[in-house]
Design a protein around this motif. Structure first.
Motif, short mmCIF file in Angstrom:
data_model
loop_
_atom_site.label_atom_id
_atom_site.label_comp_id
_atom_site.label_asym_id
_atom_site.label_seq_id
_atom_site.Cartn_x
_atom_site.Cartn_y
_atom_site.Cartn_z
N MET A 121 -54.25 3.22 -25.16
CA MET A 121 -55.02 3.93 -24.99
C MET A 121 -55.37 4.11 -26.50
O MET A 121 -56.96 4.17 -27.11
CB MET A 121 -54.21 5.41 -24.92
N VAL A 122 -54.41 3.91 -27.32
CA VAL A 122 -54.77 3.93 -29.56
C VAL A 122 -56.17 2.69 -29.02
O VAL A 122 -57.06 3.04 -29.88
CB VAL A 122 -53.66 4.04 -29.94
N VAL A 123 -55.76 1.26 -28.77
CA VAL A 123 -56.71 0.20 -28.50
C VAL A 123 -57.88 0.82 -27.98
O VAL A 123 -59.15 0.39 -28.53
CB VAL A 123 -56.14 -0.60 -28.44
N GLY A 124 -57.99 1.38 -26.91
CA GLY A 124 -59.24 1.23 -26.35
C GLY A 124 -59.90 2.43 -26.79
O GLY A 124 -61.35 2.42 -27.03
N LYS A 125 -59.25 3.57 -28.25
CA LYS A 125 -59.73 4.61 -28.43
C LYS A 125 -60.63 3.99 -29.70
O LYS A 125 -61.70 3.99 -30.14
CB LYS A 125 -59.22 5.24 -29.19
N LEU A 126 -59.82 3.44 -30.27
CA LEU A 126 -60.56 2.29 -31.99
C LEU A 126 -61.28 1.73 -31.19
O LEU A 126 -62.54 1.59 -32.19
CB LEU A 126 -59.13 1.00 -32.52
N PHE A 127 -61.74 0.87 -30.15
CA PHE A 127 -62.77 -0.03 -29.66
C PHE A 127 -64.34 0.58 -29.71
O PHE A 127 -64.83 0.35 -29.21
CB PHE A 127 -62.79 -1.44 -28.08
N HIS A 128 -63.59 2.12 -28.49
CA HIS A 128 -65.41 2.91 -28.33
C HIS A 128 -65.41 3.08 -29.82
O HIS A 128 -66.83 3.55 -30.32
CB HIS A 128 -64.25 3.66 -27.64
#
Length: 614
Positions: free
Chosen positions: A1-8
């Motif tokens: 989830m953290v990686v996905g948020k950073l990507f977003h």
């Protein structure tokens, strides 16, 4: 989830978040908007722009404000303590105005050499007037912020003004530059240029004559309009005294707020008789050559004695002589024959009582009698130009119609509007309002007015070969509802050539002194000189068929210059000429002469002849 948020955040929303951050970081240094130029009909510059930098200061970027203030103050001539007070304000950026606004290029260069931290130079512009005071009361001026405040600058402000460029500096909250963000430049939009119908060379000639008249006659003011009667194009619009538009703060507001040719209203006097004449001829109530009128010096209207300007009267005369002599009772008779209703209709059809629609700021409408108040006395006085109030531009519009074949054209001052690439955005063409008289009547008006200049009250406007027609005007000024004794506005309206008018010139001088206060004495010679000077600029050449000027006692004796070209010295000697001849050159045969053959010369003039070898 953290990686996905950073990507977003860093990939998908990167540009949006960056833009929002830059809005918080940026500090703008504005560049002044480049205002559109004002040019004459031939593209000559009337008003342009001059580079005038402005200083901006970021207090947080300089740790030695006292030293910076001292250095800057010495260059811009400002008190050091006052400047320091401005520079220590709690603000992210301070505009060092007014002293640091619109400084010279030399001052900007000197300040740049100081390399003061936190000091920035914004590009700004001020209006440049290459012709000084010329046309000042027409073009107006711009204010401190560059917006138009008067004249053409005010009336066409939305067209002339542009949006300036901007440098965007990116800093943190303490206004420290951010190393990871490049500064940017935002390009503005230049203002559009306005091309007037004015002819700059004609304007110079007319303003020079007006200024001389102002000084010679110690007058309160003087004004002029030159129009093309076939189109309504205004070629000259002048008022004196004038002012320096670059330093308008030093001028009297009553000068720069009043564009006299459209603002000033006064009794027209005898120039208005042209309208009465045109109406009388159109309705067939008079015949210039075959009907007569006796002037004893006055006429009775409803128990009121209305006098002629010539107390003893003009006696028995034709109606052409009534016009030549500017006989008041004669024009009262024309008005009587027309009747009040018809006279009033013609006056309004010729454009009086309403704005001309010229688009020039501050135009007045004038005042006419209402139909209810238009009794016999009012009808009589109106017929010779007294008791009503009109503007100069209304008179020019009306007389143009009287001499151009009967077509009432709207006067206009703007020829074209162009963008900064020189492309035409909008152009303006002649606009005919209506036809007021026939071509046959107009031709009779032209004939009568040419006779006025050759043989009547306008003789001082005569120009040999140019066929000038015109009419004098002398109007007593009204002050607080009563006529002011000895205070007059003298005027003359003239045109050339009389057989096909291309130039119409109107001059009025307010409260002249040091002379007899008659339009024929003061204003007519001015119009004559103006026509002589500007006719070549309009491509008008001398022509045949003029009404010859009638000699009167006191006039200088004149003759036609003989044609000496092609003759030798011996041949000229055998002619037994009484003229003084001055020879130029070593040849025997005369190549050309000055004045030209058939020109009017005075008996004591010198004929200069220029020779060539046989």
């Amino acid at each position: 989830m953290v990686v996905g948020k950073l990507f977003h955040v860093q990939i998908i929303k990167h540009e949006w978040l960056k833009a929002r951050a830059e809005e918080n970081w940026d500090r703008e240094i504005p560049f002044g908007a480049l205002r559109g130029e004002i040019n004459d009909r031939n593209g000559q510059l009337i008003v342009g722009n001059r580079l005038a930098p402005t200083l901006y200061y970021m207090p947080s970027q300089n740790k030695e404000p006292e030293k910076a203030a001292a250095a800057i103050a010495s260059v811009i001539g400002m008190d050091k303590d006052k400047l320091l007070e401005k520079m220590t304000k709690k603000a992210y950026m301070v505009k060092l105005a007014p002293e640091g606004k619109n400084i010279t290029q030399d001052q900007a260069d000197e300040i740049a050499k100081l390399q003061i931290d936190g000091l920035y130079t914004g590009v700004d512009f001020v209006r440049n007037y290459p012709n000084g005071e010329l046309l000042s009361r027409l073009i107006g001026f711009t204010g401190y912020d560059g917006d138009g405040l008067a004249g053409i600058e005010y009336a066409y402000d939305e067209i002339l003004k542009g949006t300036g460029d901007k440098i965007r500096l990116y800093t943190d909250a303490r206004t420290i530059p951010l190393p990871h963000v490049d500064d940017s430049f935002e390009t503005g939009k230049n203002g559009a240029s306005v091309e007037l119908t004015i002819d700059l060379e004609m304007q110079k000639a007319v303003e020079r004559e007006l200024q001389q008249a102002l000084e010679k006659f110690d007058a309160a003011s003087a004004l002029a309009i030159v129009m093309n009667p076939k189109t309504g194009e205004i070629l000259v619009l002048a008022s004196v005294p004038s002012f320096d538009p670059a330093n308008y703060q030093n001028a009297d507001p009553s000068i720069y707020n009043r564009n006299l040719p459209v603002w000033m209203t006064f009794e027209p006097g005898s120039t208005f008789k042209i309208v009465t004449l045109a109406a009388g001829l159109e309705e067939g109530v008079i015949d210039l050559h075959n009907q007569h009128f006796n002037d004893p010096g006055y006429t009775m209207v409803a128990n009121a004695r209305l006098r002629c300007w010539k107390r003893e009267g003009h006696g028995h005369q034709t109606f052409l002589e009534v016009v030549e002599n500017s006989c008041n009772p004669g024009f009262i008779e024309i008005g009587r024959r027309l009747g009040g209703e018809k006279l009033d209709k013609y006056i309004r059809d010729f454009g009086f009582g309403e704005s001309t629609g010229s688009g020039i700021a501050g135009e007045a409408k004038g005042i006419l009698f209402s139909q209810k108040a238009f009794g016999p006395v009012e009808q009589a006085t109106t017929a010779f130009g007294q008791g009503i109030s009109v503007t100069p531009i209304q008179q020019v519009q009306a007389v143009a119609a009287a001499i151009n074949g009967g077509y009432l054209y709207k006067p206009y001052i703007i020829k074209e509007i162009k963008n900064d690439k020189g492309e035409t955005i909008q152009s303006f063409e002649p606009e005919m309002k209506r036809r007021v008289i026939s071509e046959e009547t107009s031709a009779k008006v032209r004939e009568a007015l040419e006779s006025v200049v050759a043989n009547g009250s306008g003789r001082n406007a005569f120009n040999d070969g140019l066929r000038v027609g015109g009419k004098t005007g002398t109007a007593q000024k009204v002050v607080n509802g009563t006529y002011s004794d000895g205070d007059y506005i003298v005027s003359f309206i003239g045109f050339t050539p009389a057989d096909d008018p291309e130039l119409l010139v109107y001059i009025a001088v307010d409260s002249p002194k040091n002379s007899i206060q008659f339009g024929g004495v003061i204003a007519a010679p001015i119009v004559g000189r103006i026509i002589e000077e500007i006719a070549p600029l309009a491509g008008i050449e001398k022509r045949e068929g003029q009404i010859e000027k009638e000699y009167r006692w006191g006039d200088p004796l004149t003759h036609r210059a003989p044609d000496l070209t092609g003759m030798t010295k011996g041949m000229v000697g055998r002619q037994l000429h009484t003229y003084r001849i001055q020879w130029h050159g070593d040849g025997e045969v005369i190549k050309y002469q000055m004045p030209a053959p058939d020109s009017l010369i005075m008996v004591d003039d010198i004929i200069h002849v220029y020779t060539e070898e046989e």
